[in-house]
Design an enzyme around this catalytic site. Sequence first.
Site, PDB file in Angstrom:
ATOM      1  N   TYR A   1     -13.895 -12.960   0.294  1.00  0.00           N
ATOM      2  CA  TYR A   1     -14.709 -11.790  -0.105  1.00  0.00           C
ATOM      3  C   TYR A   1     -15.927 -12.218  -0.900  1.00  0.00           C
ATOM      4  CZ  TYR A   1     -11.351  -8.396   1.578  1.00  0.00           C
ATOM      5  OH  TYR A   1     -10.556  -7.641   2.379  1.00  0.00           O
TER       6      TYR A   1
ATOM      7  N   ASP B   1      -6.394  -3.453  -7.438  1.00  0.00           N
ATOM      8  CA  ASP B   1      -6.943  -4.059  -6.229  1.00  0.00           C
ATOM      9  C   ASP B   1      -7.121  -5.549  -6.453  1.00  0.00           C
ATOM     10  OD1 ASP B   1      -8.153  -3.065  -3.492  1.00  0.00           O
ATOM     11  OD2 ASP B   1      -9.346  -4.758  -4.178  1.00  0.00           O
TER      12      ASP B   1
ATOM     13  N   ARG C   1       0.822  -1.218   0.000  1.00  0.00           N
ATOM     14  CA  ARG C   1       0.000   0.000   0.000  1.00  0.00           C
ATOM     15  C   ARG C   1       0.853   1.263   0.000  1.00  0.00           C
ATOM     16  NH1 ARG C   1      -5.568  -0.679   1.692  1.00  0.00           N
ATOM     17  NH2 ARG C   1      -6.136  -2.559   0.589  1.00  0.00           N
TER      18      ARG C   1
ATOM     19  N   ARG D   1      -3.973   6.226   0.828  1.00  0.00           N
ATOM     20  CA  ARG D   1      -4.573   7.427   1.424  1.00  0.00           C
ATOM     21  C   ARG D   1      -3.663   8.193   2.365  1.00  0.00           C
ATOM     22  NH1 ARG D   1      -9.541   4.177   3.344  1.00  0.00           N
ATOM     23  NH2 ARG D   1      -7.794   2.750   3.310  1.00  0.00           N
TER      24      ARG D   1
ATOM     25  N   ARG E   1      -8.158  11.425  -5.246  1.00  0.00           N
ATOM     26  CA  ARG E   1      -9.384  10.707  -4.879  1.00  0.00           C
ATOM     27  C   ARG E   1     -10.570  11.625  -4.594  1.00  0.00           C
ATOM     28  NH1 ARG E   1     -12.122   8.033  -3.976  1.00  0.00           N
ATOM     29  NH2 ARG E   1     -12.081   6.543  -2.273  1.00  0.00           N
TER      30      ARG E   1
HETATM   31  O1  CP3 Z   1       0.080  -1.692  -2.443  1.00  0.00           O
HETATM   32  C1  CP3 Z   1      -0.193  -0.813  -3.290  1.00  0.00           C
HETATM   33  O2  CP3 Z   1       0.180   0.365  -3.183  1.00  0.00           O
HETATM   34  C2  CP3 Z   1      -0.945  -1.240  -4.535  1.00  0.00           C
HETATM   35  C3  CP3 Z   1      -2.348  -1.104  -4.486  1.00  0.00           C
HETATM   36  C4  CP3 Z   1      -3.213  -2.048  -3.667  1.00  0.00           C
HETATM   37  C5  CP3 Z   1      -4.490  -1.665  -3.230  1.00  0.00           C
HETATM   38  N1  CP3 Z   1      -5.095  -2.761  -2.703  1.00  0.00           N
HETATM   39  C6  CP3 Z   1      -5.088  -0.331  -3.365  1.00  0.00           C
HETATM   40  C7  CP3 Z   1      -6.208   0.034  -2.509  1.00  0.00           C
HETATM   41  C8  CP3 Z   1      -3.023  -3.378  -3.314  1.00  0.00           C
HETATM   42  C9  CP3 Z   1      -1.803  -4.260  -3.488  1.00  0.00           C
HETATM   43  C10 CP3 Z   1      -4.228  -3.825  -2.717  1.00  0.00           C
HETATM   44  C11 CP3 Z   1      -4.453  -5.197  -2.274  1.00  0.00           C
HETATM   45  C12 CP3 Z   1      -5.659  -5.489  -1.487  1.00  0.00           C
HETATM   46  N2  CP3 Z   1      -6.932  -5.025  -1.678  1.00  0.00           N
HETATM   47  C13 CP3 Z   1      -5.695  -6.424  -0.455  1.00  0.00           C
HETATM   48  C14 CP3 Z   1      -4.537  -7.238   0.020  1.00  0.00           C
HETATM   49  C15 CP3 Z   1      -3.650  -6.450   0.869  1.00  0.00           C
HETATM   50  C16 CP3 Z   1      -4.209  -6.200   2.224  1.00  0.00           C
HETATM   51  O3  CP3 Z   1      -4.366  -5.027   2.569  1.00  0.00           O
HETATM   52  O4  CP3 Z   1      -4.436  -7.189   2.918  1.00  0.00           O
HETATM   53  C17 CP3 Z   1      -7.016  -6.468   0.035  1.00  0.00           C
HETATM   54  C18 CP3 Z   1      -7.520  -7.314   1.179  1.00  0.00           C
HETATM   55  C19 CP3 Z   1      -7.782  -5.594  -0.761  1.00  0.00           C
HETATM   56  C20 CP3 Z   1      -9.249  -5.352  -0.670  1.00  0.00           C
HETATM   57  C21 CP3 Z   1      -9.521  -3.964  -0.300  1.00  0.00           C
HETATM   58  N3  CP3 Z   1      -9.304  -2.882  -1.111  1.00  0.00           N
HETATM   59  C22 CP3 Z   1     -10.057  -3.500   0.915  1.00  0.00           C
HETATM   60  C23 CP3 Z   1     -10.434  -4.379   2.097  1.00  0.00           C
HETATM   61  C24 CP3 Z   1     -10.177  -2.139   0.806  1.00  0.00           C
HETATM   62  C25 CP3 Z   1     -10.817  -1.217   1.803  1.00  0.00           C
HETATM   63  C26 CP3 Z   1      -9.973  -1.002   2.969  1.00  0.00           C
HETATM   64  C27 CP3 Z   1      -9.089   0.176   2.744  1.00  0.00           C
HETATM   65  O5  CP3 Z   1      -7.895   0.087   3.024  1.00  0.00           O
HETATM   66  O6  CP3 Z   1      -9.639   1.179   2.283  1.00  0.00           O
HETATM   67  C28 CP3 Z   1      -9.654  -1.749  -0.454  1.00  0.00           C
HETATM   68  C29 CP3 Z   1      -9.533  -0.395  -0.998  1.00  0.00           C
HETATM   69  C30 CP3 Z   1      -8.186   0.039  -1.461  1.00  0.00           C
HETATM   70  N4  CP3 Z   1      -7.321  -0.705  -2.214  1.00  0.00           N
HETATM   71  C31 CP3 Z   1      -7.603   1.314  -1.250  1.00  0.00           C
HETATM   72  C32 CP3 Z   1      -6.381   1.319  -1.920  1.00  0.00           C
HETATM   73  C33 CP3 Z   1      -5.417   2.466  -2.044  1.00  0.00           C
HETATM   74  C34 CP3 Z   1      -8.262   2.475  -0.518  1.00  0.00           C
HETATM   75  C35 CP3 Z   1      -9.311   3.004  -1.407  1.00  0.00           C
HETATM   76  C36 CP3 Z   1      -9.508   4.483  -1.267  1.00  0.00           C
HETATM   77  O7  CP3 Z   1      -8.805   5.245  -1.943  1.00  0.00           O
HETATM   78  O8  CP3 Z   1     -10.388   4.865  -0.493  1.00  0.00           O
END
Ligand code: CP3
Length: 364
Positions: free
Chosen positions: A171, A94, A45, A49, A58
Amino acid sequence: MFPLRYGIEMAKDPPTNSTQALYQSPFLRACRHEPVPFTPVWLMRQAGRYMPEYRELRERIGFLELCKTPALAAEVTVTAAERLGVDAAIIFADILLVIEPMGIDLEFGKGEGPIIHNPVRSRADVEHLRELEDLGALDFVFEAIRQTRRGLRDDLPLIGFAGAPFTLASYIVEGGGSRNYVDTKTLMYRDAGAWHAMMSLIARALSKYLNAQIAAGAQAVQLFDSWVGCLSPDDYREFVLPHTRDVIRNVNPGTPVIHFGTGTAALLELMREAGGDVIGVDWRVKLDEAWKRIGHDVGMMGNLDPVALFADVNHVRGKTKRILDQAQRRPGHIFNLGHGILPNTPVENVIALVDAVHELSAGA
Ligand code: CP3
């Protein structure tokens, strides 16, 4: 063996989508368990954010739309990698994108995380899932990878990724995040046939998806099994391991695979058995003990607690040093957090962490 340049051995043939500069990057050398001039570091990540540039973008665009706009996804990826000075970029996407073309109706609610409107709870629901035949619906990911590759420094590797079968299944079945995974385990225990059918469908989709990311320009791939730590070792072996192993086996040979999970202290040997050139662990295990258990012939990624980044910089450096000391500069260590960077993490601490890893590991 091979001629020496920059004091490191040259390799024979980089894979077709890698130049020699990429192939010899510290990150890819570590993936191959070769010696490195300093410990490579990147952060899960790293684009997100906590970064003001990301938050600003965003305000103008929804999360899924951002993922589906290759020029912006590429910009976010490159900006984060450059700003932090990390040793690898990870494509902005994602893990849930791949399930949409499989027939899943996905939404990201405001600040609530993912919502799936048609969760899979029964054998009949499993039978309605679509085989991912045509990757065209995910072309925005491959285009983002191509554009990112063009925007990145020639020697900075790009990581592609996917969710591992169990985490995606959780999921798909729960319809979102979960605490106890009751619906997921209920399906698993009550209808093992339907469970395995769903997991193999997901696994087939994932190897195609990862190979297409590699073809588009990713130099390594990571499988995120973020929630697999909720399983007992016996359940992991029976219900998950064969499917994760299939995904990893079917990734193009020559491209390193990082196999990451959280809460996996009881599963490490089994995760190793499932495969991966590098195993990623969180902070709940000691890195040296985890590495010894899986064997030093595989790489190790981790494992700072992301919450440590909320402490002051000296504290961050202290904890970083402890992890580096545990790794003892063994070939194959890739520094990372034990899970993704959290929102509100101070950016200056993230940069200080990257600098600390480089400084404390160089020439040690
Ligand atoms: O790592 C990086 O910078 C690359 C981008 C990336 C995102 N999601 C962007 C994202 C990666 C590698 C992921 C993987 C991901 N997505 C996982 C596995 C990693 C982990 O955290 O365990 C999972 C479980 C998800 C599913 C997911 N996506 C969730 C549960 C959420 C909501 C929770 C949260 O953190 O907001 C997301 C949204 C998400 N994916 C965001 C980002 C930057 C936030 C979205 C926003 O901008 O509001």
